[in-house]
Motif scaffolding. Structure first.
Motif, PDB file in Angstrom:
ATOM      1  N   SER A  30       0.816  -1.225   0.000  1.00  0.00           N
ATOM      2  CA  SER A  30       0.000   0.000   0.000  1.00  0.00           C
ATOM      3  C   SER A  30       0.846   1.270   0.000  1.00  0.00           C
ATOM      4  N   SER A  31       2.047   1.180   0.493  1.00  0.00           N
ATOM      5  CA  SER A  31       2.910   2.371   0.520  1.00  0.00           C
ATOM      6  C   SER A  31       3.895   2.411  -0.648  1.00  0.00           C
ATOM      7  N   HIS A  32       3.834   1.419  -1.530  1.00  0.00           N
ATOM      8  CA  HIS A  32       4.789   1.386  -2.635  1.00  0.00           C
ATOM      9  C   HIS A  32       4.176   1.221  -4.021  1.00  0.00           C
ATOM     10  N   ILE A  33       2.986   0.662  -4.109  1.00  0.00           N
ATOM     11  CA  ILE A  33       2.373   0.484  -5.429  1.00  0.00           C
ATOM     12  C   ILE A  33       1.954   1.855  -5.981  1.00  0.00           C
ATOM     13  N   PRO A  34       2.445   2.221  -7.148  1.00  0.00           N
ATOM     14  CA  PRO A  34       2.038   3.508  -7.730  1.00  0.00           C
ATOM     15  C   PRO A  34       0.533   3.542  -8.002  1.00  0.00           C
ATOM     16  N   VAL A  35      -0.079   4.675  -7.727  1.00  0.00           N
ATOM     17  CA  VAL A  35      -1.497   4.876  -8.007  1.00  0.00           C
ATOM     18  C   VAL A  35      -1.594   5.707  -9.288  1.00  0.00           C
ATOM     19  N   VAL A  64      -3.820   7.529 -12.117  1.00  0.00           N
ATOM     20  CA  VAL A  64      -5.124   8.109 -12.429  1.00  0.00           C
ATOM     21  C   VAL A  64      -4.971   8.859 -13.746  1.00  0.00           C
ATOM     22  N   TYR A  65      -5.900   8.645 -14.659  1.00  0.00           N
ATOM     23  CA  TYR A  65      -5.811   9.369 -15.928  1.00  0.00           C
ATOM     24  C   TYR A  65      -7.184   9.863 -16.339  1.00  0.00           C
ATOM     25  N   LYS A  66      -7.152  10.924 -17.146  1.00  0.00           N
ATOM     26  CA  LYS A  66      -8.386  11.377 -17.796  1.00  0.00           C
ATOM     27  C   LYS A  66      -8.039  11.784 -19.214  1.00  0.00           C
ATOM     28  N   LYS A  67      -8.986  11.572 -20.098  1.00  0.00           N
ATOM     29  CA  LYS A  67      -8.751  11.883 -21.504  1.00  0.00           C
ATOM     30  C   LYS A  67      -8.713  13.392 -21.693  1.00  0.00           C
ATOM     31  N   SER A  68      -7.820  13.809 -22.583  1.00  0.00           N
ATOM     32  CA  SER A  68      -7.674  15.220 -22.905  1.00  0.00           C
ATOM     33  C   SER A  68      -7.452  15.314 -24.410  1.00  0.00           C
ATOM     34  N   GLY A  69      -8.531  15.567 -25.147  1.00  0.00           N
ATOM     35  CA  GLY A  69      -8.441  15.538 -26.615  1.00  0.00           C
ATOM     36  C   GLY A  69      -8.101  14.129 -27.067  1.00  0.00           C
ATOM     37  N   THR A  70      -7.022  14.010 -27.843  1.00  0.00           N
ATOM     38  CA  THR A  70      -6.583  12.684 -28.284  1.00  0.00           C
ATOM     39  C   THR A  70      -5.585  12.070 -27.308  1.00  0.00           C
ATOM     40  N   GLY A  71      -5.228  12.822 -26.286  1.00  0.00           N
ATOM     41  CA  GLY A  71      -4.216  12.351 -25.335  1.00  0.00           C
ATOM     42  C   GLY A  71      -4.787  12.073 -23.960  1.00  0.00           C
ATOM     43  N   LEU A  72      -3.896  12.061 -23.001  1.00  0.00           N
ATOM     44  CA  LEU A  72      -4.273  11.765 -21.614  1.00  0.00           C
ATOM     45  C   LEU A  72      -3.538  12.699 -20.657  1.00  0.00           C
ATOM     46  N   ASP A  73      -4.219  13.069 -19.596  1.00  0.00           N
ATOM     47  CA  ASP A  73      -3.557  13.709 -18.459  1.00  0.00           C
ATOM     48  C   ASP A  73      -3.419  12.613 -17.413  1.00  0.00           C
ATOM     49  N   VAL A  74      -2.180  12.321 -17.033  1.00  0.00           N
ATOM     50  CA  VAL A  74      -1.920  11.198 -16.134  1.00  0.00           C
ATOM     51  C   VAL A  74      -1.275  11.700 -14.844  1.00  0.00           C
ATOM     52  N   SER A  75      -1.755  11.177 -13.744  1.00  0.00           N
ATOM     53  CA  SER A  75      -1.152  11.457 -12.447  1.00  0.00           C
ATOM     54  C   SER A  75      -0.716  10.131 -11.835  1.00  0.00           C
ATOM     55  N   VAL A  76       0.524  10.097 -11.364  1.00  0.00           N
ATOM     56  CA  VAL A  76       1.034   8.904 -10.674  1.00  0.00           C
ATOM     57  C   VAL A  76       1.498   9.341  -9.282  1.00  0.00           C
ATOM     58  N   THR A  77       0.918   8.706  -8.278  1.00  0.00           N
ATOM     59  CA  THR A  77       1.232   9.045  -6.896  1.00  0.00           C
ATOM     60  C   THR A  77       1.687   7.795  -6.161  1.00  0.00           C
ATOM     61  N   VAL A  78       2.664   7.950  -5.301  1.00  0.00           N
ATOM     62  CA  VAL A  78       3.067   6.870  -4.409  1.00  0.00           C
ATOM     63  C   VAL A  78       2.833   7.375  -2.987  1.00  0.00           C
ATOM     64  N   ASN A  79       1.964   6.693  -2.287  1.00  0.00           N
ATOM     65  CA  ASN A  79       1.595   7.113  -0.929  1.00  0.00           C
ATOM     66  C   ASN A  79       2.632   6.614   0.069  1.00  0.00           C
ATOM     67  N   HIS A  80       3.791   7.203  -0.013  1.00  0.00           N
ATOM     68  CA  HIS A  80       4.964   6.749   0.729  1.00  0.00           C
ATOM     69  C   HIS A  80       5.537   7.911   1.525  1.00  0.00           C
ATOM     70  N   VAL A  81       6.161   7.619   2.630  1.00  0.00           N
ATOM     71  CA  VAL A  81       6.818   8.651   3.426  1.00  0.00           C
ATOM     72  C   VAL A  81       7.965   9.273   2.627  1.00  0.00           C
ATOM     73  N   MET A  82       8.166  10.575   2.805  1.00  0.00           N
ATOM     74  CA  MET A  82       9.323  11.270   2.240  1.00  0.00           C
ATOM     75  C   MET A  82      10.090  11.819   3.438  1.00  0.00           C
ATOM     76  N   ASP A  83      11.007  11.028   3.953  1.00  0.00           N
ATOM     77  CA  ASP A  83      11.685  11.345   5.218  1.00  0.00           C
ATOM     78  C   ASP A  83      13.193  11.490   4.999  1.00  0.00           C
TER      79      ASP A  83
END
Ligand SMILES: [Fe+2]
Length: 151
Positions: A61-66, A68-87
């Motif tokens: 759960s703290s390492h698998i990338p999440v 999320v994408y949404k279509k934008s014209g012919t392309g995609l807006d993509v967000s990749v988040t890793v719910n991991h500590v930044m320490d």
């Protein structure tokens, strides 16, 4: 006699040069290619997944990338988040996120430092691949991958 043979000698030298060229180049370029390849993506290093976390069972759960994408014209807006500590004190943090199409094409990359607040990267793609594959690198727990189909 010698002057009549010079075209033949020249042709032989050119043939020898072009025959030897690929061998010489590959031997010279191999170390460069090895240096150019991202160390984090070395083939010998395991890439963990939700189903196969290796020695890191429970860390999914703290390492698998999440992704999320949404279509934008012919392309995609993509967000990749890793719910991991930044320490930065440990240090323990996400070093990088790479987005690919799963067919060997890198669509984008982002690097992080331990003092970053969050491991999140956004990518604007001009076309939509059949799937998105994200690979992140934790400085302690290695490489982790997730993929989603694009529908
Ligand atoms: Fe980690």
């Amino acid at each position: 006699m010698k002057t009549r043979n010079w075209p033949i000698l020249l042709a032989a030298l050119l043939v020898a040069f072009f025959v030897m060229l690929p061998t010489g180049c590959s031997q010279q370029q191999a170390p460069v290619a090895e240096k150019a390849a991202p160390e984090s993506m070395a083939k010998e290093e395991p890439v963990y997944t939700r189903a196969d976390p290796g020695a890191w069972e429970g860390k999914q759960s703290s390492h698998i990338p999440v992704i999320v994408y949404k279509k934008s014209g012919t392309g995609l807006d993509v967000s990749v988040t890793v719910n991991h500590v930044m320490d930065p004190a440990l240090p323990h943090f996400i070093e990088s996120i790479r987005l690919t199409d799963g067919e060997g094409n890198v669509l984008g990359e982002a690097s992080f430092v331990a003092t970053d607040k969050k491991a999140e990267a956004t990518f604007k793609l001009t076309s939509a691949p059949a799937k998105l594959v994200a690979i992140e690198r934790c400085n302690v727990h290695g490489l982790w991958k997730e993929e989603v189909p694009v529908t």
